[in-house]
Design an enzyme around this catalytic site. Structure first.
Site, PDB file in Angstrom:
ATOM      1  N   ASP A  33       0.826  -1.232   0.000  1.00 35.03           N
ATOM      2  CA  ASP A  33       0.000   0.000   0.000  1.00 35.03           C
ATOM      3  C   ASP A  33       0.849   1.267   0.000  1.00 35.03           C
ATOM      4  O   ASP A  33       0.566   2.207  -0.732  1.00 35.03           O
ATOM      5  CB  ASP A  33      -1.065  -0.004   1.118  1.00 35.03           C
ATOM      6  N   GLY A 118      -3.381  -4.961  18.325  1.00 36.76           N
ATOM      7  CA  GLY A 118      -1.968  -5.093  17.949  1.00 36.76           C
ATOM      8  C   GLY A 118      -1.629  -6.435  17.346  1.00 36.76           C
ATOM      9  O   GLY A 118      -0.503  -6.917  17.454  1.00 36.76           O
ATOM     10  N   ALA A 119      -2.592  -7.064  16.680  1.00 39.22           N
ATOM     11  CA  ALA A 119      -2.373  -8.402  16.127  1.00 39.22           C
ATOM     12  C   ALA A 119      -2.345  -8.396  14.595  1.00 39.22           C
ATOM     13  O   ALA A 119      -2.500  -9.436  13.965  1.00 39.22           O
ATOM     14  CB  ALA A 119      -3.464  -9.352  16.627  1.00 39.22           C
ATOM     15  N   GLY A 120      -2.148  -7.216  14.012  1.00 42.85           N
ATOM     16  CA  GLY A 120      -2.078  -7.161  12.553  1.00 42.85           C
ATOM     17  C   GLY A 120      -3.435  -7.221  11.889  1.00 42.85           C
ATOM     18  O   GLY A 120      -3.549  -7.556  10.711  1.00 42.85           O
ATOM     19  N   SER A 124      -5.825  -0.423  15.226  1.00 40.25           N
ATOM     20  CA  SER A 124      -5.670   1.022  15.446  1.00 40.25           C
ATOM     21  C   SER A 124      -6.498   1.808  14.441  1.00 40.25           C
ATOM     22  O   SER A 124      -7.113   2.825  14.784  1.00 40.25           O
ATOM     23  CB  SER A 124      -4.196   1.443  15.438  1.00 40.25           C
ATOM     24  N   ASP A 168      -5.624  -0.127   5.974  1.00 35.26           N
ATOM     25  CA  ASP A 168      -6.478  -0.421   7.134  1.00 35.26           C
ATOM     26  C   ASP A 168      -7.584   0.622   7.333  1.00 35.26           C
ATOM     27  O   ASP A 168      -8.759   0.264   7.464  1.00 35.26           O
ATOM     28  CB  ASP A 168      -5.619  -0.567   8.403  1.00 35.26           C
ATOM     29  N   TYR A 218       8.885  -1.586  10.670  1.00 34.65           N
ATOM     30  CA  TYR A 218       7.957  -1.210   9.597  1.00 34.65           C
ATOM     31  C   TYR A 218       8.449   0.060   8.895  1.00 34.65           C
ATOM     32  O   TYR A 218       8.534   0.127   7.663  1.00 34.65           O
ATOM     33  CB  TYR A 218       6.569  -0.988  10.198  1.00 34.65           C
TER      34      TYR A 218
HETATM   35  C1  GLA Z   1       0.089  -2.476   8.492  1.00 34.14           C
HETATM   36  C2  GLA Z   1      -0.140  -1.092   7.904  1.00 34.14           C
HETATM   37  C3  GLA Z   1      -0.744  -1.180   6.505  1.00 34.14           C
HETATM   38  C4  GLA Z   1       0.048  -2.128   5.612  1.00 34.14           C
HETATM   39  C5  GLA Z   1       0.334  -3.444   6.332  1.00 34.14           C
HETATM   40  C6  GLA Z   1       1.261  -4.332   5.544  1.00 34.14           C
HETATM   41  O1  GLA Z   1      -1.143  -3.107   8.708  1.00 34.14           O
HETATM   42  O2  GLA Z   1      -0.996  -0.344   8.730  1.00 34.14           O
HETATM   43  O3  GLA Z   1      -0.820   0.091   5.942  1.00 34.14           O
HETATM   44  O4  GLA Z   1       1.232  -1.526   5.163  1.00 34.14           O
HETATM   45  O5  GLA Z   1       0.885  -3.255   7.613  1.00 34.14           O
HETATM   46  O6  GLA Z   1       0.669  -4.696   4.350  1.00 34.14           O
END
Ligand code: GLA
Length: 381
Positions: A33, A118-120, A124, A168, A218
């Site tokens: 993204d 915080g688990a992806g 947030s 997100d 990141y």
């Molecule tokens: C996090 C970031 C997103 C994206 C993902 C990886 O979730 O908030 O913007 O970059 O990582 O794809």
């Protein structure tokens, strides 16, 4: 289970309005993204709920039911750096909206989520988008959903310190019930794609692993991509982002990049291609093709982008050993958090048992298995 409206009434002694925004699952398109590329997420049927009522004094008072914590801050004036981390999202989105000309008033807020934090899974963004939407509604106004998503992203950059992409908040604001979205992160346009595949579904597996340096790693990855773009743009002014580089072009210019930069770029350019391929395969219901790309995505995130973890690799390997599983990979920024597995519905119980056994055998605890369904974006409940 506490209903968030009663939690609010007990805390603040009055009646709130209630708003909610979803977490997200992503078919594929990881770390693309912020490279102007493609992503294919959907809003999950787990939401962050915000109960809210206006205040006249320009302050935000917030009760986090999940954490049992309280925080308060003024909408403007100097920032108090002793505020809890989660308050950066709340205050950040309020201040960004105000700075962008939206009338935002003070408010009492109570927050509760069933999105794992915080688990992806975009927890947030769900918080920011729900709070932003609530504050606008309390002020008797609204904003285009894309503007709300962009404000949430800016809050991450300016207040939380993560230079995240748009995926997100986009899906938290614009998610469509029953659909995934193929988002072009350059034009910010999206087309609907299936969120399910005939008899197969995506299952989320939460490893519970949190990496302390995830946010700074990141930001480092993002900087490495930008370095690659700077080098690749020399001699090819068409290149503004990794989106503009094909796998073949990258190979042809491999010698111009340091090895690590090359591998980061290789992940991104192939992931973009995979994302478009998966969107096409979803539309024709080709489960095997989707599964192959999910696995290739995981290998690339593990080996080229180096954002996997032993727990995530195990969840993927153990899933692939289960009959009826077509593919699996880590999702979100990685280093911890969750994987997904594409699995025939009938095989979900077998998968759940196998993952629990394998994970417990190696790490001494159980992963959380979450079945998903594509939900809608932010709304008033
Ligand atoms: C996090 C970031 C997103 C994206 C993902 C990886 O979730 O908030 O913007 O970059 O990582 O794809």
């Amino acid at each position: 289970m506490h209903d968030i409206a009663s939690v609010f009434a007990a805390e603040f002694g009055r009646e709130p309005r209630v708003f909610s925004a979803p977490g997200r699952v992503n078919w594929i398109g990881e770390h693309t993204d912020y490279n102007d590329g493609f992503v294919l997420p959907f809003a999950m049927d787990r939401r962050t709920r915000v109960a809210a009522a206006p205040r006249e004094d320009g302050r935000l008072r917030v009760f986090s039911h999940d954490l049992g914590e309280r925080a308060a801050a003024a909408l403007d004036g100097p920032l108090d750096h002793r505020l809890p981390h989660w308050m950066e999202y709340v205050l950040g989105v309020a201040r960004v909206l105000a700075a962008r000309g939206h009338p935002v008033c003070g408010a009492d807020l109570a927050v509760r989520t069933d999105v794992p934090i915080g688990a992806g899974l975009g927890s947030s963004a769900a918080l920011e988008v729900a709070v932003g939407y609530a504050l606008l509604a309390l002020a008797g106004t609204s904003a285009p959903r894309l503007d709300l998503a962009l404000a949430a992203q800016a809050a991450e950059h300016e207040y939380a310190g993560t230079r995240c992409g748009i995926m997100d908040p986009y899906v938290a604001a614009l998610g469509r019930e029953g659909h995934a979205l193929l988002i072009d992160c350059r034009s910010l346009e999206a087309t609907a794609a299936p969120a399910e595949l005939g008899g197969a579904t995506l299952v989320v597996c939460n490893s519970w692993v949190k990496h302390d340096l995830a946010a700074s790693i990141y930001n480092d990855r993002r900087a490495e991509c930008e370095r690659g773009v700077t080098l690749l743009a020399r001699g090819d002014e068409r290149v503004r982002a990794l989106r503009d580089v094909s796998p073949a072009e990258l190979e042809a210019r491999r010698g111009e990049l340091p090895e690590v930069t090359y591998r980061r770029c290789r992940h991104v350019v192939h992931e973009n291609a995979r994302t478009l391929a998966v969107a096409a395969a979803l539309r024709v219901g080709d489960v095997a093709e989707v599964g192959r790309h999910l696995l290739a995505s995981h290998a690339s995130l593990r080996d080229d982008y180096e954002v996997s973890a032993p727990e995530l690799d195990l969840l993927v390997e153990a899933a692939m050993a289960v009959p009826g599983v077509h593919g699996a990979r880590l999702i979100g920024r990685g280093l911890g958090g969750c994987t997904i597995a594409l699995v025939d519905r009938a095989a979900v119980p077998g998968l759940t048992g196998a993952l629990a056994a394998a994970f417990r055998g190696r790490f001494g605890r159980s992963p959380e298995i979450i079945e998903t369904r594509a939900a809608g974006g932010v709304r008033e409940d």
